[in-house]
Design an enzyme around this catalytic site. Structure first.
Site, mmCIF file in Angstrom:
data_model
loop_
_atom_site.group_PDB
_atom_site.id
_atom_site.type_symbol
_atom_site.label_atom_id
_atom_site.label_comp_id
_atom_site.label_asym_id
_atom_site.label_seq_id
_atom_site.Cartn_x
_atom_site.Cartn_y
_atom_site.Cartn_z
ATOM 1 N N ASP A 30 39.105 -29.120 -54.036
ATOM 2 C CA ASP A 30 39.316 -27.777 -54.127
ATOM 3 C C ASP A 30 40.661 -27.806 -53.177
ATOM 4 O OD1 ASP A 30 37.695 -26.855 -55.741
ATOM 5 O OD2 ASP A 30 36.349 -25.833 -54.273
ATOM 6 N N SER A 57 32.649 -35.022 -55.142
ATOM 7 C CA SER A 57 32.452 -33.708 -53.983
ATOM 8 C C SER A 57 31.107 -34.039 -53.225
ATOM 9 C CB SER A 57 32.461 -32.246 -55.004
ATOM 10 O OG SER A 57 33.578 -32.271 -55.418
ATOM 11 N N ARG A 59 34.332 -23.361 -69.768
ATOM 12 C CA ARG A 59 33.867 -24.527 -68.867
ATOM 13 C C ARG A 59 32.556 -25.291 -69.537
ATOM 14 N NH1 ARG A 59 34.778 -22.214 -62.813
ATOM 15 N NH2 ARG A 59 34.167 -24.554 -62.194
ATOM 16 N N LYS A 80 37.950 -27.256 -63.981
ATOM 17 C CA LYS A 80 37.519 -26.038 -63.070
ATOM 18 C C LYS A 80 38.009 -24.757 -63.816
ATOM 19 C CE LYS A 80 35.924 -28.268 -59.296
ATOM 20 N NZ LYS A 80 34.765 -27.929 -58.657
ATOM 21 N N ARG A 127 25.406 -20.120 -52.381
ATOM 22 C CA ARG A 127 24.011 -20.932 -52.101
ATOM 23 C C ARG A 127 23.105 -20.114 -51.460
ATOM 24 N NH1 ARG A 127 28.089 -24.425 -53.027
ATOM 25 N NH2 ARG A 127 27.776 -26.555 -54.047
ATOM 26 N N LYS A 158 39.368 -13.568 -56.545
ATOM 27 C CA LYS A 158 38.244 -14.408 -56.809
ATOM 28 C C LYS A 158 37.469 -15.034 -55.642
ATOM 29 C CE LYS A 158 36.814 -18.787 -59.540
ATOM 30 N NZ LYS A 158 36.001 -18.046 -60.471
ATOM 31 N N LYS A 212 32.701 -19.238 -49.563
ATOM 32 C CA LYS A 212 32.181 -18.920 -51.333
ATOM 33 C C LYS A 212 30.804 -19.916 -51.277
ATOM 34 C CE LYS A 212 33.515 -20.166 -54.945
ATOM 35 N NZ LYS A 212 34.499 -20.623 -56.334
ATOM 36 N N SER A 213 31.324 -21.107 -50.993
ATOM 37 C CA SER A 213 29.958 -22.128 -51.308
ATOM 38 C C SER A 213 28.850 -21.590 -50.470
ATOM 39 C CB SER A 213 30.605 -23.397 -50.954
ATOM 40 O OG SER A 213 31.781 -23.713 -51.903
#
Length: 431
Positions: free
Chosen positions: A307, A191, A119, A334, A24, A404, A19-20
């Site tokens: 995560d 992170s 958030r 989160k 991006r 998700k 996903k990351s």
């Protein structure tokens, strides 16, 4: 090229794209001149929300009928026009896309689900204002976030990186689009591997970015150029299957996550190794073998791979001594307050659990039958599913929340470990 072969009896987990990396790469391709092809992107609720949001900003993302790749026709800098941008539950959309919009010209309003609205986005809004953007947030510095954009000149900016690396990544990726570039200083960065991933992808798409000193980034106003990219399997998602190997005594291999992976969460395997599992690392794959014992009795800082802290915490009752996980205070901001959510679920199972601002200690012990409160958080559902491979006494109140990031999670875990129950699930996301 030499590789470390996976053991012959290994179960091969089919882990979808990161996903990351997907989100991006979508943003960078959308900001570039020309058309980029993203191979093996993740198709999930979050990435589809991100893709639709980019479409609302004017980028074109066209899926291929042949191989599942996505063709992204870029904007050639920032978006133009007006729009109401729905981010759904996707935190990356709410943190990455406003800086892109601020570098363009127009009037854009970013909204999202109740979960996402809870958030914070105030630190990002403040940073954009200091760069000269007109930005308004909802009550308490949350969504909806409105950006009235006339481009940004750039300059020097210092930000607090302790809340979320996503704020920093959003600003970094906008840097090449600013008229004068950006000199970005960061305090207390969490992170860090995600920031390194951002920098590597920026360079892949033609950006000129350098880290002058630790925490000081210089980005020249080069814009981006189109580039093709193959998306690696998601290392965060891989953690559940690697942990499953550790608790069942089997061997699980994930192909595509080799030594050169861009994702910091591959380091979760090192944590499993410390807990007694055997780990094989190769150029093209990683394998974990359970040894029959899960060792505890140590403290591990998982701030850079937060995560995956829930994966370890959920299986920690099976260890032979307490496990303490530190450096994870930002995980309270989160999809849920992840420290508190994990602790409450473990206590509901009868497991002694202690917590502090940025740590959790889980003590070993047997578990009672319980219904896990997922809080619409995919990572809670997946982590406790791994524990259930051993305890066989847990159910999830929201098994479908895994969509998700991995709509097919339960089916894949069942394929590898047939005793894993298949819950009734809602209809899946489609490309």
């Amino acid at each position: 090229m030499t590789t470390v072969p996976s053991p012959p009896d290994s179960l091969h987990a089919r882990v979808p794209g990161s996903k990351s990396l997907t989100n991006r790469a979508l943003l960078l391709a959308a900001a570039a001149d020309g058309t980029s092809v993203l191979a093996t992107p993740l198709i999930s609720d979050d990435t589809m929300a991100f893709r639709r949001a980019l479409g609302d900003l004017g980028a074109r993302v066209q899926p291929s009928d042949d191989d599942g790749a996505w063709q992204v026709t870029g904007l050639g800098r920032g978006p133009k026009g007006t729009g109401r941008i729905w981010c759904a539950d996707a935190g990356t959309a709410a943190r990455f896309l406003p800086p892109l919009a601020a570098a363009g010209h127009g009037d854009f309003v970013f909204t999202g689900s109740d979960q996402l609205t809870a958030r914070p986005v105030a630190p990002l809004a403040d940073a954009l204002r200091r760069l000269g953007a007109e930005v308004h947030t909802g009550p308490g510095g949350t969504l909806p976030l409105r950006v009235r954009a006339q481009g940004l000149d750039g300059g020097a900016l210092e930000v607090d990186g302790s809340l979320s690396s996503q704020f920093l990544s959003g600003l970094l990726m906008a840097g090449p689009l600013l008229r004068g570039g950006l000199l970005l200083g960061v305090r207390e960065l969490v992170s860090r591997p995600y920031v390194d991933m951002t920098l590597a992808l920026m360079r892949h798409f033609g950006a000129d970015v350098a880290e002058n000193t630790p925490g000081e980034f210089a980005i020249r106003p080069t814009g981006y150029r189109a580039a093709d990219l193959g998306v690696e399997p998601d290392a965060s998602t891989a953690s559940y299957f690697l942990a499953a190997a550790a608790v069942t005594g089997r061997t699980v291999t994930v192909r595509g996550l080799g030594r050169g992976s861009l994702q910091g969460d591959v380091r979760f395997a090192e944590v499993l190794e410390r807990a007694g599992a055997r780990v094989h690392r190769g150029e093209e794959a990683i394998s974990v073998t359970g040894t029959g014992t899960l060792r505890g009795g140590f403290t591990v800082d998982m701030g850079d791979i937060s995560d995956t802290f829930m994966t370890l915490a959920a299986i920690a009752p099976l260890a032979d001594a307490p496990l303490t996980i530190r450096g994870i205070g930002h995980a309270r901001l989160k999809e849920s307050d992840r420290i508190e959510a994990v602790a409450r679920n473990l206590r509901a199972l009868g497991v002694r659990t202690d917590t502090g601002r940025d740590w959790i200690t889980v003590h070993p012990g047997s578990t009672y039958p319980a219904r896990i409160a997922c809080h619409r958080d995919h990572r809670i559902a997946m982590a406790f599913s791994v524990l259930n491979l051993r305890t066989r006494n847990l159910t999830l109140d929201d098994p479908g929340c895994v969509a998700k990031t991995f709509p097919g999670f339960h089916e894949e875990l069942h394929r590898l470990f047939p005793r894993h129950p298949l819950p009734a699930l809602p209809a899946r996301v489609s490309a």
